[in-house]
Design an enzyme around this catalytic site. Structure first.
Site, short mmCIF file in Angstrom:
data_model
loop_
_atom_site.label_atom_id
_atom_site.label_comp_id
_atom_site.label_asym_id
_atom_site.label_seq_id
_atom_site.Cartn_x
_atom_site.Cartn_y
_atom_site.Cartn_z
N ASP A 21 7.57 59.82 10.84
CA ASP A 21 7.34 58.42 11.13
C ASP A 21 6.25 57.23 10.52
O ASP A 21 7.33 56.08 10.18
CB ASP A 21 7.45 57.55 13.13
CG ASP A 21 8.05 58.96 13.38
OD1 ASP A 21 8.75 60.30 12.85
OD2 ASP A 21 8.29 59.53 14.60
N ASP A 70 6.72 68.34 10.62
CA ASP A 70 5.94 67.80 10.19
C ASP A 70 4.41 67.98 10.62
O ASP A 70 3.53 68.31 9.37
CB ASP A 70 5.94 66.00 9.94
CG ASP A 70 5.84 65.22 11.96
OD1 ASP A 70 6.30 66.46 12.57
OD2 ASP A 70 6.01 64.24 11.71
N GLU A 125 12.90 68.53 11.79
CA GLU A 125 12.59 67.97 13.11
C GLU A 125 11.58 68.87 13.57
O GLU A 125 11.56 70.42 13.05
CB GLU A 125 13.97 67.95 14.37
CG GLU A 125 14.07 67.10 14.52
CD GLU A 125 14.01 65.57 13.72
OE1 GLU A 125 12.76 65.18 13.45
OE2 GLU A 125 14.95 64.99 13.63
N HIS A 126 10.62 68.42 13.97
CA HIS A 126 9.50 69.16 14.64
C HIS A 126 8.72 70.13 13.46
O HIS A 126 7.85 71.33 13.64
CB HIS A 126 9.63 70.40 15.68
CG HIS A 126 9.96 69.02 16.56
ND1 HIS A 126 9.15 68.76 18.04
CD2 HIS A 126 11.25 69.29 17.35
CE1 HIS A 126 9.45 67.92 18.74
NE2 HIS A 126 10.68 68.22 18.54
N GLU A 156 -1.72 55.98 17.46
CA GLU A 156 -0.54 56.89 18.20
C GLU A 156 -1.28 57.90 19.26
O GLU A 156 -1.27 58.36 20.06
CB GLU A 156 0.73 57.01 17.75
CG GLU A 156 1.28 57.88 18.17
CD GLU A 156 3.12 57.44 18.46
OE1 GLU A 156 3.34 56.50 17.42
OE2 GLU A 156 4.24 58.05 19.01
N SER A 207 10.56 53.53 16.88
CA SER A 207 10.05 52.06 17.28
C SER A 207 8.53 52.01 17.47
O SER A 207 7.94 51.37 17.22
CB SER A 207 11.30 51.90 18.45
OG SER A 207 10.65 52.35 19.68
N TYR A 264 6.10 67.70 23.48
CA TYR A 264 5.89 67.96 22.18
C TYR A 264 5.12 68.22 21.88
O TYR A 264 4.76 69.35 21.56
CB TYR A 264 6.31 65.86 21.89
CG TYR A 264 6.09 66.47 20.33
CD1 TYR A 264 6.66 65.81 19.59
CD2 TYR A 264 4.46 66.02 19.76
CE1 TYR A 264 7.02 65.23 18.18
CE2 TYR A 264 3.97 65.10 18.70
CZ TYR A 264 5.29 65.02 17.36
OH TYR A 264 5.46 65.44 16.26
N GLY A 297 15.04 57.53 19.55
CA GLY A 297 14.88 57.97 18.62
C GLY A 297 15.11 57.69 17.45
O GLY A 297 14.55 58.24 15.89
N LEU A 298 13.99 56.66 17.56
CA LEU A 298 14.95 56.34 16.04
C LEU A 298 12.79 55.70 15.38
O LEU A 298 12.71 54.53 14.74
CB LEU A 298 15.68 55.03 15.97
CG LEU A 298 16.71 54.49 16.60
CD1 LEU A 298 17.93 53.56 15.98
CD2 LEU A 298 17.11 55.93 15.37
C1 GLA Z 1 8.24 62.32 16.71
C2 GLA Z 1 6.97 62.09 16.15
C3 GLA Z 1 7.54 63.23 14.82
C4 GLA Z 1 7.85 64.21 14.08
C5 GLA Z 1 8.84 64.08 15.18
C6 GLA Z 1 9.95 65.37 15.31
O1 GLA Z 1 9.37 61.91 16.32
O2 GLA Z 1 6.27 61.30 15.83
O3 GLA Z 1 6.03 62.95 13.43
O4 GLA Z 1 7.40 65.01 14.65
O5 GLA Z 1 9.16 63.81 16.62
O6 GLA Z 1 10.30 66.04 14.72
#
Ligand code: GLA
Length: 383
Positions: free
Chosen positions: A170, A35, A32-33, A158, A125, A220, A122-123
């Site tokens: 994502d 990418d 997580e975080h 985005e 969308s 973020y 957190g999926l």
């Molecule tokens: C969001 C972002 C992803 C990633 C996650 C955290 O979903 O869109 O690119 O950074 O947070 O892992």
């Protein structure tokens, strides 16, 4: 089925038969975080999807109806700037970013989208909305962009239209997800390895906290900046370092005195999380659920204490599971500040798990949690 509903709704509203497309939501087992730091992630596409019914209308107008929230918006085909209505900026951004790659004759269309992928859980969308809509436009207007371009242009939409400086995870999962598998992605080279996802007697379950705090997108972008700040300091002595992917624990130690404590924590978390992704992939092949579970808990601890992107609700949901002997591990998933937790739970105890968690969560926050058993699925599709 939900896709039939979307199709029928289109016929009812616009009096014509559309073509149907879809894109999935995603889970992330771990990573997580990482990418946007050119690191590693381990996501999968899931069987909760957004469906798009689309047809050209040759009116010069783009008419989009969001079924889940019962809202329609129309913009002219040559609309270039973002609009006030937030959700419209995703499809609009996709069109503009696609035009940058390949000019095409956008003569107008009608579109209805909706599905069973919850928003703000957190999926991802938003990536499903971008990539699914990009796929639909690509097919209907015969634009001829490749899947990899759909992935990148969706990420750009985005960044430039929704103002969120997201990484590539994502959009990658939504385009390249494969039923039955998780995919380890190297976010620098974009090399990927698919791993079958099964845990014998265990199963991944998502618990949606049903909260999404305002901070999500502003914080973020702040996290991204803090990682860049750390890299900037290390770069002074190590010019070949481009981002946290190139940083070692030794380099961090060497520079720790020059770094703000917060920045140091952010960097350390990312380095450790990348290690956990590699380790989890190994343990997946050995079906070592104990080790995978431990990694999930460690990931959560890092996200909560060092990266500070969790919140009371998701911390509470994860902490509760620690006393449940049938749960191997749990952590918050996605960008943070709400959304879902992902839990590795013994199959024959799933009901008890859901009941206990739901009750304790409701007693504490007066919020109903939702549960989904993770079922992996394929990426973007035409139906
Ligand atoms: C969001 C972002 C992803 C990633 C996650 C955290 O979903 O869109 O690119 O950074 O947070 O892992």
């Amino acid at each position: 089925m939900i896709q039939d509903t979307i199709h029928e709704k289109f016929v009812e509203r616009y009096g014509e038969h559309p073509q149907l497309f879809s894109a999935p939501g995603r889970i992330n087992v771990i990573g997580e975080h990482t990418d946007y730091n050119d690191g590693f992630v381990l996501p999968a596409a899931i069987n909760k999807r957004i469906y798009f019914a689309l047809k050209k209308n040759d009116s010069g107008q783009c008419r989009i109806y969001a079924h889940d929230i019962d809202e329609e918006y129309t913009f002219p085909a040559d609309q270039k700037e973002p609009v006030k209505k937030t959700w419209v900026n995703y499809p609009l951004g996709v069109i503009r970013e696609m035009m940058k790659i390949r000019e095409f004759n956008l003569t107008g269309f009608d579109c209805i989208f909706g599905g069973d992928l919850p928003l703000g859980a957190g999926l991802s969308s938003s990536a499903a909305l971008e990539t699914g809509f990009a796929h639909a436009i690509n097919e209907i207007f015969e634009v001829g962009v490749e899947p990899a371009q759909i992935m990148h242009l969706s990420q750009n939409a985005e960044h430039n239209f929704a103002g969120m400086q997201c990484g590539i995870m994502d959009q990658f999962a939504a385009v390249y997800g494969k039923k039955g598998h998780v995919v380890k992605l190297d976010c620098r080279s974009l090399d990927s390895d698919y791993y079958p996802l099964h845990f014998k007697d265990y199963q991944l379950i998502l618990c949606n906290s049903n909260v999404q705090h305002e901070l999500a997108s502003s914080e973020y972008n702040v996290r991204r900046k803090q990682c860049e700040e750390g890299v900037g300091i290390i770069k002074q002595n190590h010019p070949s370092v481009k981002n946290l992917r190139d940083v070692t624990f030794d380099m961090l130690e060497e520079h720790q005195d020059q770094m703000d404590e917060v920045v140091l924590d952010r960097c350390l978390y990312v380095l450790r999380e990348n290690e956990r992704v590699h380790d989890t992939c190994e343990k997946l092949q050995e079906n070592d659920v104990d080790a995978i579970g431990r990694n999930l808990y460690l990931s959560h601890k890092g996200l909560s204490e060092m990266y500070e992107v969790s919140c009371d609700e998701t911390d509470f949901l994860v902490d509760l599971t620690k006393d449940m002997e049938y749960v191997k591990g749990a952590r918050m998933m996605g960008g943070g500040f709400g959304g879902s937790t992902i839990n590795l739970v013994k199959i024959d105890s799933m009901e008890e798990f859901e009941e206990r968690l739901a009750k304790a969560y409701y007693d504490k926050f007066s919020i109903q949690a939702d549960f989904f058993e993770v079922e992996t699925d394929d990426g973007i599709k035409s139906h």
